[in-house]
Design an enzyme around this catalytic site. Structure first.
Site, PDB file in Angstrom:
ATOM      1  N   ARG A  48       0.831  -1.214   0.000  1.00 58.09           N
ATOM      2  CA  ARG A  48       0.000   0.000   0.000  1.00 58.09           C
ATOM      3  C   ARG A  48       0.861   1.259   0.000  1.00 58.09           C
ATOM      4  O   ARG A  48       0.451   2.305  -0.501  1.00 58.09           O
ATOM      5  CB  ARG A  48      -0.973   0.012   1.196  1.00 58.09           C
ATOM      6  CG  ARG A  48      -1.867   1.250   1.200  1.00 58.09           C
ATOM      7  CD  ARG A  48      -2.976   1.183   2.222  1.00 58.09           C
ATOM      8  NE  ARG A  48      -2.501   0.839   3.538  1.00 58.09           N
ATOM      9  CZ  ARG A  48      -1.848   1.671   4.366  1.00 58.09           C
ATOM     10  NH1 ARG A  48      -1.588   2.914   4.000  1.00 58.09           N
ATOM     11  NH2 ARG A  48      -1.461   1.252   5.551  1.00 58.09           N
ATOM     12  N   TYR A 102      -9.702  16.362 -19.566  1.00 52.42           N
ATOM     13  CA  TYR A 102     -10.318  15.044 -19.615  1.00 52.42           C
ATOM     14  C   TYR A 102     -11.538  15.058 -18.679  1.00 52.42           C
ATOM     15  O   TYR A 102     -11.479  15.639 -17.584  1.00 52.42           O
ATOM     16  CB  TYR A 102      -9.268  13.998 -19.191  1.00 52.42           C
ATOM     17  CG  TYR A 102      -9.870  12.697 -18.788  1.00 52.42           C
ATOM     18  CD1 TYR A 102     -10.567  11.928 -19.719  1.00 52.42           C
ATOM     19  CD2 TYR A 102      -9.780  12.241 -17.480  1.00 52.42           C
ATOM     20  CE1 TYR A 102     -11.151  10.737 -19.339  1.00 52.42           C
ATOM     21  CE2 TYR A 102     -10.355  11.046 -17.095  1.00 52.42           C
ATOM     22  CZ  TYR A 102     -11.046  10.303 -18.035  1.00 52.42           C
ATOM     23  OH  TYR A 102     -11.627   9.141 -17.669  1.00 52.42           O
ATOM     24  N   ASP A 174      -0.829  16.929 -17.272  1.00 49.57           N
ATOM     25  CA  ASP A 174      -1.253  15.580 -17.642  1.00 49.57           C
ATOM     26  C   ASP A 174      -0.649  15.309 -19.022  1.00 49.57           C
ATOM     27  O   ASP A 174      -1.055  15.918 -20.020  1.00 49.57           O
ATOM     28  CB  ASP A 174      -2.787  15.526 -17.671  1.00 49.57           C
ATOM     29  CG  ASP A 174      -3.334  14.163 -18.057  1.00 49.57           C
ATOM     30  OD1 ASP A 174      -2.573  13.362 -18.655  1.00 49.57           O
ATOM     31  OD2 ASP A 174      -4.510  13.885 -17.797  1.00 49.57           O
ATOM     32  N   LYS A 199      -3.316   4.106 -20.623  1.00 45.72           N
ATOM     33  CA  LYS A 199      -3.300   4.411 -22.056  1.00 45.72           C
ATOM     34  C   LYS A 199      -1.954   3.972 -22.653  1.00 45.72           C
ATOM     35  O   LYS A 199      -1.570   2.839 -22.504  1.00 45.72           O
ATOM     36  CB  LYS A 199      -3.569   5.900 -22.261  1.00 45.72           C
ATOM     37  CG  LYS A 199      -4.752   6.426 -21.452  1.00 45.72           C
ATOM     38  CD  LYS A 199      -6.055   5.820 -21.916  1.00 45.72           C
ATOM     39  CE  LYS A 199      -7.240   6.511 -21.303  1.00 45.72           C
ATOM     40  NZ  LYS A 199      -8.127   5.691 -20.512  1.00 45.72           N
TER      41      LYS A 199
HETATM   42  N1  PLP Z   1      -6.029  11.779 -18.324  1.00 48.13           N
HETATM   43  C1  PLP Z   1      -6.420  11.625 -19.595  1.00 48.13           C
HETATM   44  C2  PLP Z   1      -5.949  12.612 -20.625  1.00 48.13           C
HETATM   45  C3  PLP Z   1      -7.256  10.570 -19.965  1.00 48.13           C
HETATM   46  O1  PLP Z   1      -7.643  10.438 -21.253  1.00 48.13           O
HETATM   47  C4  PLP Z   1      -7.703   9.672 -18.954  1.00 48.13           C
HETATM   48  C5  PLP Z   1      -8.604   8.550 -19.283  1.00 48.13           C
HETATM   49  O2  PLP Z   1      -9.173   8.490 -20.348  1.00 48.13           O
HETATM   50  C6  PLP Z   1      -7.285   9.879 -17.635  1.00 48.13           C
HETATM   51  C7  PLP Z   1      -6.443  10.926 -17.354  1.00 48.13           C
HETATM   52  C8  PLP Z   1      -7.742   8.972 -16.523  1.00 48.13           C
HETATM   53  O3  PLP Z   1      -7.124   7.756 -16.621  1.00 48.13           O
HETATM   54  P1  PLP Z   1      -7.598   6.410 -15.869  1.00 48.13           P
HETATM   55  O4  PLP Z   1      -8.784   5.891 -16.595  1.00 48.13           O
HETATM   56  O5  PLP Z   1      -6.395   5.546 -15.910  1.00 48.13           O
HETATM   57  O6  PLP Z   1      -7.950   6.822 -14.459  1.00 48.13           O
END
Ligand code: PLP
Length: 377
Positions: A48, A102, A174, A199
């Protein structure tokens, strides 16, 4: 963008790998153990807390890829982004959110920020005057995205990192859609880089994971949030992610080439009303992306003429891409989106294409036959 560090293809294979590996192994083994024996006064590794050896090995690999001092893996991309925000924002803090964002990130801010005592302003990612106007005495951080989703905008990323530094803010980005193959945010001054490793970093659509990279001090704070909230990545998923990273550069370069080839077909097709891909010269951010990036990413968004009926026909008619809502995997995907915002000339019934690693000609031929089903061309 060229730099003097080891090339990304080589880093993907060797970055952060111990030489020699445990017992001489070429592939670091998975330690599927929650806890470990420790001597008196020693801290026992614990899953954890993200200190299991397989997790620690992945952290070294992720740090090497993003050119950071340290990294920590999270149970998902949202785990990574929310832990990064929690590590810098306290009650009463204000955040400048410079981007399109997102949906999960927007939802988190909409539903939880106020409850946590945070305030935030959503501003355009390419408008320094808007960042300046949003600045308050209690602003602590600036959050942005390297390529936004689904409009695939590329903001003034270097400008955002400098603005944050100038005003004593922690800059967080991000980097999911670009990946470190296309863009290395730490090189232009970002403090914390987040990923949905679900991804492209993993790339095989078979685990959910996240990552944050930065200085040792900042990552220790992020790791402490992940440990307290119980959002660390399981060692088996960490092992799979380490394996996926080996082919990151090859996969991402092929995805970029495939996205470019499909975007060019779409841009010249009379069944298509509008296409957004930063690799097309008419994309509003093309110049900025060309100057800052090595490649233009794997996501293309387009609006066919004919509304929902046309978009549905095209999605159904495609033989190779799966109709599934994700991106960055080896298999091409398409997602139907209803775009309400006319501001970017993309209002209507859209299709987002996430390029996989198939042969470019096969994808182009597949799109050509699917577009012909509606347009009759
Ligand atoms: N950031 C972006 C740009 C994304 O496209 C996504 C998911 O589609 C995320 C964050 C979140 O990722 P997760 O589904 O692994 O939590």
């Amino acid at each position: 963008m060229s730099d003097k560090r080891t090339r990304i293809e080589t880093l993907a294979v060797h970055g952060g790998e111990p030489r020699p590996g445990p017992n001489g192994s070429v592939v670091a083994p998975v330690f599927q153990s929650t806890v470990f024996e420790a001597g008196p006064g020693e801290a026992a590794p614990y899953i954890r807390l993200g200190t299991n050896p397989t997790q620690a090995h992945l952290h070294c690999r992720l740090a090497a890829l993003e050119g950071a001092e340290a990294a920590v893996a999270a149970a998902s991309g949202m785990g990574a982004i929310t832990a990064a925000l929690h590590s810098v924002l306290g009650t009463g803090a204000h955040l400048i959110a410079a981007g399109e964002f997102y949906g999960g990130t927007s939802r988190f801010l909409d539903e939880h920020a106020a409850r946590l005592g945070w305030s935030w302003d959503l501003v355009a990612p390419s408008d320094p005057d808007a960042w300046q106007r949003a600045l308050r005495p209690n602003t602590r951080a600036l959050l942005t995205e390297s390529i936004t989703n689904p409009l695939v905008q590329v903001g003034d990323l270097a400008g955002a990192a400098s603005f944050a530094r100038e005003h004593g803010l922690v800059s967080i980005i991000d980097n999911t859609l670009a990946t470190p193959v296309v863009f290395q945010p730490h090189a232009v001054g970002f403090d914390l880089v987040c990923h949905s490793a679900t991804k492209a970093l993993n790339g095989h659509s078979d685990i959910t994971a996240g990552a944050v990279t930065g200085s040792r001090e900042r990552i220790d704070r992020v790791a402490s949030v992940l440990g307290s909230y119980g959002a660390s990545l399981d060692p088996h998923a960490a092992f799979l992610l380490s394996r996926g990273l080996k082919t990151l550069a090859l996969r991402v370069r092929r995805q970029n080439d495939n996205a470019q080839a499909v975007a060019e077909l779409l841009a010249g097709h009379d069944a298509v009303a509008a296409v957004r891909y930063p690799g097309l010269p008419d994309h509003p951010d093309h110049g900025r992306a060309a100057a800052l990036f090595d490649g233009f990413g794997s996501v293309v968004t387009f609006l066919p003429y004919g509304g929902a009926a046309a978009a549905d026909t095209i999605v159904k008619g495609l033989r190779l891409p799966y109709a599934a809502p994700s991106l960055g995997g080896v298999e091409s995907l398409v997602t139907r989106l209803s775009m309400p915002n006319a501001a970017h000339g993309m209002a209507g019934e859209a299709i987002r294409f996430s390029a996989g690693i198939e042969a470019p000609d096969d994808l182009v031929e597949d799109f050509a036959q699917a577009l012909a089903l509606f347009s009759g061309t």
